[in-house]
Design an enzyme around this catalytic site. Structure first.
Site, PDB file in Angstrom:
ATOM      1  N   HIS A  28     -20.430  18.980 -33.375  1.00  0.00           N
ATOM      2  CA  HIS A  28     -21.248  19.742 -32.430  1.00  0.00           C
ATOM      3  C   HIS A  28     -21.521  21.146 -32.972  1.00  0.00           C
ATOM      4  O   HIS A  28     -20.652  21.770 -33.581  1.00  0.00           O
ATOM      5  CB  HIS A  28     -20.539  19.867 -31.077  1.00  0.00           C
ATOM      6  N   TYR A 152     -12.104  12.909 -21.794  1.00  0.00           N
ATOM      7  CA  TYR A 152     -12.921  12.588 -22.960  1.00  0.00           C
ATOM      8  C   TYR A 152     -12.277  13.251 -24.170  1.00  0.00           C
ATOM      9  O   TYR A 152     -12.352  14.468 -24.340  1.00  0.00           O
ATOM     10  CB  TYR A 152     -14.343  13.106 -22.747  1.00  0.00           C
ATOM     11  N   ASP A 234     -14.843   4.625 -28.467  1.00  0.00           N
ATOM     12  CA  ASP A 234     -16.299   4.620 -28.641  1.00  0.00           C
ATOM     13  C   ASP A 234     -16.671   5.133 -30.033  1.00  0.00           C
ATOM     14  O   ASP A 234     -16.745   6.336 -30.256  1.00  0.00           O
ATOM     15  CB  ASP A 234     -16.943   5.512 -27.569  1.00  0.00           C
ATOM     16  N   PRO A 235     -16.929   4.223 -31.001  1.00  0.00           N
ATOM     17  CA  PRO A 235     -17.324   4.663 -32.337  1.00  0.00           C
ATOM     18  C   PRO A 235     -18.822   4.854 -32.516  1.00  0.00           C
ATOM     19  O   PRO A 235     -19.291   5.037 -33.652  1.00  0.00           O
ATOM     20  CB  PRO A 235     -16.798   3.536 -33.228  1.00  0.00           C
ATOM     21  N   ASP A 307     -26.640   6.811 -16.871  1.00  0.00           N
ATOM     22  CA  ASP A 307     -26.775   8.257 -17.070  1.00  0.00           C
ATOM     23  C   ASP A 307     -28.089   8.654 -16.412  1.00  0.00           C
ATOM     24  O   ASP A 307     -29.160   8.230 -16.859  1.00  0.00           O
ATOM     25  CB  ASP A 307     -26.795   8.585 -18.562  1.00  0.00           C
ATOM     26  N   ASN A 336     -23.113  13.318 -21.543  1.00  0.00           N
ATOM     27  CA  ASN A 336     -23.414  14.159 -22.678  1.00  0.00           C
ATOM     28  C   ASN A 336     -22.944  15.558 -22.294  1.00  0.00           C
ATOM     29  O   ASN A 336     -22.462  15.769 -21.190  1.00  0.00           O
ATOM     30  CB  ASN A 336     -24.909  14.129 -23.014  1.00  0.00           C
TER      31      ASN A 336
END
Length: 438
Positions: A28, A152, A234-235, A307, A336
């Protein structure tokens, strides 16, 4: 009754501090773009919404904002019709998967829905305030008083490339004291902090960063540290079918579900058919209504992460959940990088969805900055569903203005999310990996 026609639309693009969280595409950036939408009625009621702030979404939002005055905030079908007429002004919409942003396919309709989602939430907020009703009541009423969220977990660096500690660089963002998490011990320590601070009882690890055996070890360490807790991995489509099946065999009975191990519905269907009972979830291969039939009829997906930013708002999210019920597919919610306005909107719509058996994702605890007068609190891993009119949140004008000034001062390098570009500050030769990566 106050006049509920739209008199003014205010769009405020902002840059919000983001930690150096790692994913398969990179890291990020120090700041992420978001867009705050305010709809002001002729009767003086203001509703607020939030969506992506990248340039392509901002351009569409500006076009919609020019068309909206004179329309009733209650005319949400009319709002969608207006959005369907928006010009794309040359933005790429070739239907390819936007792996860089990890947001699924990029079609013209998808971009328009992502832009309109913030307006729909703002209109519902304004309508609820005018009528003295919470948004969940406008959506048909809540079926639960609290919405459960999942911690998360991310592999991450202690600081952004270039040596700046997260949030403490020259632009004056808020601080981040989490430190690095690059191995199973770091991930478990991160999870313990989330559990202690927010009461989370389920945990999702963002994978695709290290070889699968390292991430499998991290999941097993979590299972040992939090016995019986739901775990997800989650890849982001980084694995091959064979790699996914190997991980599925190793983590069967440990994972609640495996999210997007491969890219595309055909590969997901192959993994699902051979994974022997380990459910697969997605927020990548099904992000538009036309993608549902192929995924559901082939058994590629057992849990769909909705979402409202993808699907066009809160009502569309309810429609999506109804389709999932018809096919016996479980539902949860994707996250997100979002602020409190979007978290409030997620909570309202999640409160109305029957059969929401999986905790929703949220990045919110990672965000050290917000635009609300009061941050939304997690208690025992859940958010209480507000019963105040509208969304039940209020904007902090000073914070909003400060984050907008940061956007104005930016040279353009942060106005569009680009995890690969951020990674190149650490590794000049970095290119976003092709998939499958392993």
């Amino acid at each position: 009754m106050k006049d509920l026609t739209v008199a003014e639309v205010r769009l405020t693009p902002i840059l919000v501090a983001d930690p150096p969280l790692l994913n398969t595409q990179g890291v990020h950036q120090p700041y992420t773009p978001r867009l705050i939408v305010e709809v002001v009625t002729a009767g003086g009621v203001t509703g607020v919404g939030e969506t992506y702030g990248d340039t392509k979404y901002l351009d569409l939002a500006r076009s919609l904002a020019r068309r909206l005055p004179g329309h009733p905030v209650s005319d949400l079908n009319g709002l969608l019709a207006l959005a369907g007429e928006l010009p794309l002004d040359g933005h790429r919409t070739d239907g390819s998967v936007d792996v860089g942003g990890l947001r699924g396919v990029q079609t013209a309709g998808k971009l328009r829905l992502s832009a309109v989602s913030g307006f729909e939430v703002a209109c519902l907020d304004a309508l609820g305030k005018a009528l003295g009703m919470p948004v969940h009541a406008l959506l048909g009423g809540k079926v639960r008083d609290r919405v459960e969220y999942s911690a998360y977990l991310f592999y991450r660096w202690a600081e952004h490339p270039g040596g700046a500690a997260c949030g403490s660089d020259e632009r004056g963002a808020a601080g981040d004291d989490w430190g690095a998490a690059l191995d199973p011990a770091g991930i478990v320590a991160q999870a313990r902090r989330f559990a202690a601070g927010h009461g989370f009882g389920s945990f999702k690890l963002k994978g695709g960063v290290f070889p699968p055996e390292e991430e499998t070890a991290a999941v097993r360490a979590l299972a040992e540290a939090f016995p019986g807790s739901p775990l997800r991995l989650d890849p982001n489509g980084a694995w091959s079918v064979e790699t996914s099946l190997k991980v599925a065999e190793e983590l069967r009975g440990v994972l609640e579900y495996l999210e997007d191990p491969v890219t595309g519905t055909p590969a997901m269907a192959e993994v699902a058919a051979r994974a022997e009972g380990l459910p697969l979830a997605t927020n990548m291969c099904v992000t538009t209504f036309p993608e549902i039939a192929g995924a559901f009829t082939t058994g590629a997906v057992q849990v769909l992460l909705g979402d409202h930013h993808y699907w066009g708002g809160l009502r569309s999210t309810q429609q999506l959940a109804a389709v999932c019920r018809a096919f016996g597919v479980g539902v949860s919610m994707h996250s997100n990088t979002h602020l409190g306005v979007s978290l409030a909107a997620m909570t309202h719509v999640a409160a109305t969805v029957p059969g929401l058996e999986h905790a929703c994702d949220t990045h919110y605890p990672w965000q050290t900055e917000d635009v609300l007068t009061e941050r939304i609190a997690f208690r025992e891993g859940a958010v209480a569903v507000p019963d105040a009119p509208g969304l039940g949140v209020a904007l902090d004008r000073d914070r909003l203005d400060a984050l907008h000034r940061r956007w104005l001062a930016d040279d353009g390098s942060m106005r569009d999310r680009d995890d690969a570009a951020a990674m190149r500050r650490a590794d000049p030769d970095w290119k976003a990996p092709s998939v499958p990566r392993w």
